[in-house]
Structure formats: structure tokens, C-alpha cells
Design an enzyme around this catalytic site. Structure first.
Site, mmCIF file in Angstrom:
data_model
loop_
_atom_site.group_PDB
_atom_site.id
_atom_site.type_symbol
_atom_site.label_atom_id
_atom_site.label_comp_id
_atom_site.label_asym_id
_atom_site.label_seq_id
_atom_site.Cartn_x
_atom_site.Cartn_y
_atom_site.Cartn_z
ATOM 1 N N CYS A 271 -14.614 -37.633 46.425
ATOM 2 C CA CYS A 271 -15.504 -36.850 45.574
ATOM 3 C C CYS A 271 -15.571 -35.364 45.918
ATOM 4 C CB CYS A 271 -16.888 -37.504 45.564
ATOM 5 S SG CYS A 271 -17.879 -37.055 44.112
ATOM 6 N N GLU B 167 -16.201 -44.294 44.256
ATOM 7 C CA GLU B 167 -17.226 -44.070 45.268
ATOM 8 C C GLU B 167 -18.537 -44.730 44.825
ATOM 9 O OE1 GLU B 167 -19.174 -40.224 47.574
ATOM 10 O OE2 GLU B 167 -18.603 -40.020 45.480
ATOM 11 N N LYS C 13 -16.366 -39.868 54.589
ATOM 12 C CA LYS C 13 -16.546 -38.674 53.757
ATOM 13 C C LYS C 13 -17.125 -37.531 54.576
ATOM 14 C CE LYS C 13 -18.638 -37.174 49.393
ATOM 15 N NZ LYS C 13 -19.576 -37.584 48.326
#
Length: 459
Positions: free
Chosen positions: A188, A55, A155
Site C-alpha cells: 500500500c 491488504e 509494512k
């Protein structure tokens, strides 16, 4: 199949809040993409069929909404348009980064997953449309070995990322490969939440996940490799996890994980990137690893002297602890509805303090989420107040059974040993409404053995 992940030390913009033009942004990103290209070539040479990058690896972080704009590529979130950026670069403007990634995949005949910032114009008739008339997303893209864009994922659980928008609905994104079937994707902080990560895995019965991350390690319970492994074990899946390498920011820890074995990299000292290439089995059925019955006994407590209860902060939460003293013993400690139990024995007593801690409540620092945790940890020193501190080295070899009456089915078993290395339990699983983990003799000194439960409904 053979997989690769690259822990990348990104070349960062020294002043991320400054406004620059597209050309300067492309120049900085180009320097990171040059490194990506070398790594793709190296991975392909070693037979890798898929490679995952971290990321924020291409553009960096700490931007504002306006300062990141020149770094954003345009990507079409449509299921209908089949697009190969390398072969058809002229279709859309502002797709230079996508084109380079697509060409790397095509040239090296490899599936490639990377993370970048993307933009999507929106109409003010859209109730979610930001006031500047565009969405800005933290986005993963996956290309097949012909360079075609096969999946994009936006995300969902942003971690203080003011430059980006949360997508109006969670994305459930997967792509198919000839060598390992379907891969799911998320990013993440997503790993700690039900949507979309857990839901994606459950709905599609996924066995492989690609996971770009920029994770700041927090011991004793949330270091990157520790939790990535726990997630693979908990869901019985393979995870290809690529983290950023910035030790000064506490960022390191990547790996290729299976439920029972892993290839990891965690390095807080050195600089530069690290390519991990490993061959792992494809998980097809719901084969159960050795998660059967608890070998040990659960005995009734006698009238022995109970060790003192004490409180200390761990992971910004107020844990209730009991010290783990002596060569062997049976302990219990409770908070709210959760009780944790520990049987332990060790051949050699070291001058280290360990404690058994419990927390059952809403975690509220750096994100809000409900945690049920039973944790055996090494303390930072010999006084109770040091329990819960970040510790990286230990010498004590402890045989243990740890169990708790968890109220959630989502339990992540953590087993971390000296030097931030991983070990694997002998047995774990449910028995009589308790979840347990047991281990005879860790491979090196014990840092953390824990059951980290996430009670998503109470978030």
C-alpha cells in the site's frame, strides 16, 4: 506466466474496537478465508501460477492495538527456519490463518501472497520493544506451490494504523519462482516512499513485484490503478496489485500491470469481489520500452497574450494553474524551481475546462512527502475554482506534449482517461534535463496527464 489478483470485498467486523476472543476472531477471518479458497481454486483452474490478495483482506481495519490482538497470527521472522504450515501445523501456536493459506497454496499448486496481522513477543532489553511486550506488524506472507512459507514482509510506511508497529529496520523481502524469477513485496502506502520499495527494486534489480493494498482513491493524481500503472512504467517492472473492494470508502482498483499493457479493475458502483487472471511476459533484461526521443519541437514563445495565472487546491496542495484554452497553444507555468510546459492541439472544442498546474513542495496532508508535479487536468466545472476537483468523466481528445525541468530522477507518468481507464504515452523520457510525456489522441476523453515526481531526499 499466468498471474492472478483478487479484489476482495472483505467481511468486516461491525465493531472493530470491541475486544473479542481468539475463537470469534478466527470465525470472522474464516469467512474471508472461505472466499479466498474459492478464488484460489478458480485461479488455478485458469492456469494461474501465482495469486495475490489485498491488504487487510482477512481481518479488516479500524482496530485499536488491543482489539486487533485476537486476530494476530504468530510468525517467526527467521531466515533459517524452513516451515510449511500446512504440513507442520503443530510447530507454533496461533498460526491458524497461516495454515489455511499454506494449504490453499499446496492443494492448488500455486504461489500465494496474502496480508495478515502478526505478533512477535519482544524483550524489554530491546529498545524498540513496545510497552506491552510484543510487536504487532502489518505483514505480507508468500507461500510457494508446495505451501512452504518463502517470505514475510512487515509494512514499513503505516497509514494511520494505530494497531500496528513500524518494524525497527526496513524489510527487503523477495522470493524466487521457477516461472518468473524473483518477486519483491511491499504494501500500500509503501509505494510512495524510497524505503523500502524503491531501494528494494534498485538493489536487487527486480522486475516483478507483488503488492497487496487497501487504497483509498484520490483523484486527479492518486487513484489506485493510475498510480500502480505509473509505478510499473517508471521502474519498467510488472506489478501484481490486489486492492480491497469497498466503494463506500473509495477503495477499488486492482490490476496486473506491465510497463506497456495492463489488465485492471476499477468499479465504484458494484459490490462483490473480482478475480483478474492474465498472462504477461517475464521482464528479464533492462529492455527499454518506447521511451526514446521527443518527436516534437520546443519553440520559443512569441508575444501572444498570456493566459491568466490562478491558484487552486488539488490533492490538498496549492497548485499554480493556467487555463488551457482554444484549439491549440503552448503554455508554461512555474513554481519554486519547477517549470512545466505544454504543447497541445485538439480537433474539436468541447464545453470542458482544462488547466495546466504545477506544484513543487512538501505535501503535508495524510502523510508528509515532497512532490514535484506537472499536471494537465480536466476541471470539475467551467470556473477556475473547480480545477483540482475529482472528475471521473471527460470527452475532450487532446494531443499533447508535457514536459518539466524536474529535479528528481523519480518521475511517475500518469495518463488517466474517462471512466477511470488507462492509456499509454507514445513517448516519454529524459531530454535536455527535462522529463517529457507525449500522446497523440487518447483512446477516450482525457482526465489527467501528469508527471508526478517524488523528491525523496526532501521528505
Amino acid at each position: 506466466y499466468v498471474a492472478a489478483v483478487y479484489e476482495h470485498e472483505s467481511i468486516l467486523n461491525p465493531n472493530p474496537t470491541a475486544l473479542v476472543d481468539r475463537q470469534s476472531a478466527l470465525e470472522l477471518m474464516g469467512r474471508n478465508l472461505d472466499i479466498y479458497e474459492q478464488q484460489v481454486v478458480a485461479a488455478a483452474r485458469q492456469g494461474a501460477q501465482i495469486i495475490v490478495f489485498p491488504e487487510d483482506g482477512i481481518h479488516g481495519f479500524n482496530f485499536t492495538r488491543s482489539s486487533i490482538y485476537p486476530y494476530l497470527d504468530f510468525v517467526l521472522y527467521s531466515h533459517y527456519v524452513k516451515w510449511n504450515p500446512c504440513r507442520e501445523p503443530y510447530l507454533f501456536n496461533d498460526t491458524e490463518v497461516l495454515q489455511r493459506l499454506s494449504c490453499m497454496a499446496l492443494k492448488n499448486k500455486i504461489f500465494l501472497v496474502a496480508n495478515l496481522g502478526t505478533k512477535q513477543p519482544c524483550e524489554h532489553t530491546d529498545p524498540h520493544c513496545p510497552s506491552d511486550g510484543r510487536y504487532q506488524f502489518n505483514t505480507n506472507v508468500a507461500f510457494n506451490d508446495d505451501g512452504a512459507l518463502v517470505a514475510t514482509y512487515r509494512k514499513h510506511n503505516l497509514y494511520f494504523e494505530y494497531a500496528f508497529d513500524t518494524p525497527p529496520e526496513p524489510d527487503y523481502k523477495l522470493f524466487d519462482t521457477p516461472f518468473a524469477g524473483k518477486f519483491g513485496m511491499f504494501t500500500c502506502f509503501d509505494i510512495l516512499f524510497f524505503e523500502p520499495a524503491v531501494n528494494l527494486i534498485r538493489q536487487y534489480n527486480l522486475k516483478q513485484v507483488v503488492y497487496p493494498t487497501a487504497w483509498m482513491n484520490q483523484l486527479p493524481l492518486l487513484s489506485a490503478v493510475e498510480f500502480q500503472q505509473a509505478f510499473a512504467t517508471a521502474f519498467n517492472i510488472n506489478i501484481l496489485a490486489a486492492n480491497i473492494h469497498h466503494p463506500t470508502l473509495g477503495m477499488t482498483g486492482s490490476g496486473i500491470y506491465t510497463p506497456v499493457k495492463s489488465f485492471i479493475y476499477h468499479n465504484m458502483e458494484g459490490y462483490g469481489g473480482k478475480l483478474i487472471v492474465a498472462e504477461i511476459p517475464v521482464i528479464t533484461t533492462d529492455y527499454k520500452t518506447n521511451l526514446e526521443k521527443m518527436p516534437g519541437r520546443v519553440s520559443e514563445k512569441g508575444n501572444e497574450q498570456l493566459p491568466p495565472l490562478f491558484y487552486a487546491e488539488m490533492m490538498y496542495d496549492n497548485f499554480t494553474f493556467v487555463p488551457v484554452w482554444g484549439e491549440k497553444g503552448e503554455l508554461q507555468v512555474c513554481a519554486n524551481t519547477l517549470c512545466c510546459y505544454l504543447n497541445y492541439w485538439r480537433a474539436v472544442l468541447t464545453d470542458e475546462l482544462y488547466a495546466l498546474g504545477v506544484f513543487d513542495g512538501l505535501h503535508t496532508v495524510h502523510g508528509t512527502y515532497y512532490v514535484q508535479a506537472c499536471a494537465l487536468v480536466k476541471c470539475g466545472g467551467l470556473s477556475f475554482s473547480t480545477c483540482g476537483q475529482e472528475v471521473t468523466d471527460a470527452t475532450a481528445l487532446i494531443d499533447f506534449q508535457l514536459w518539466g525541468n524536474m529535479s528528481t530522477p523519480y518521475i511517475f507518468p500518469l495518463l488517466l482517461t474517462s471512466g477511470i481507464t488507462l492509456d499509454f504515452a507514445d513517448h516519454m523520457g529524459w531530454k535536455n534535463n527535462h522529463y517529457f510525456i507525449s500522446k497523440n489522441r487518447t483512446s477516450s476523453g482525457l482526465l489527467t496527464a501528469a508527471l508526478y515526481g517524488r523528491w525523496y531526499e526532501k521528505d
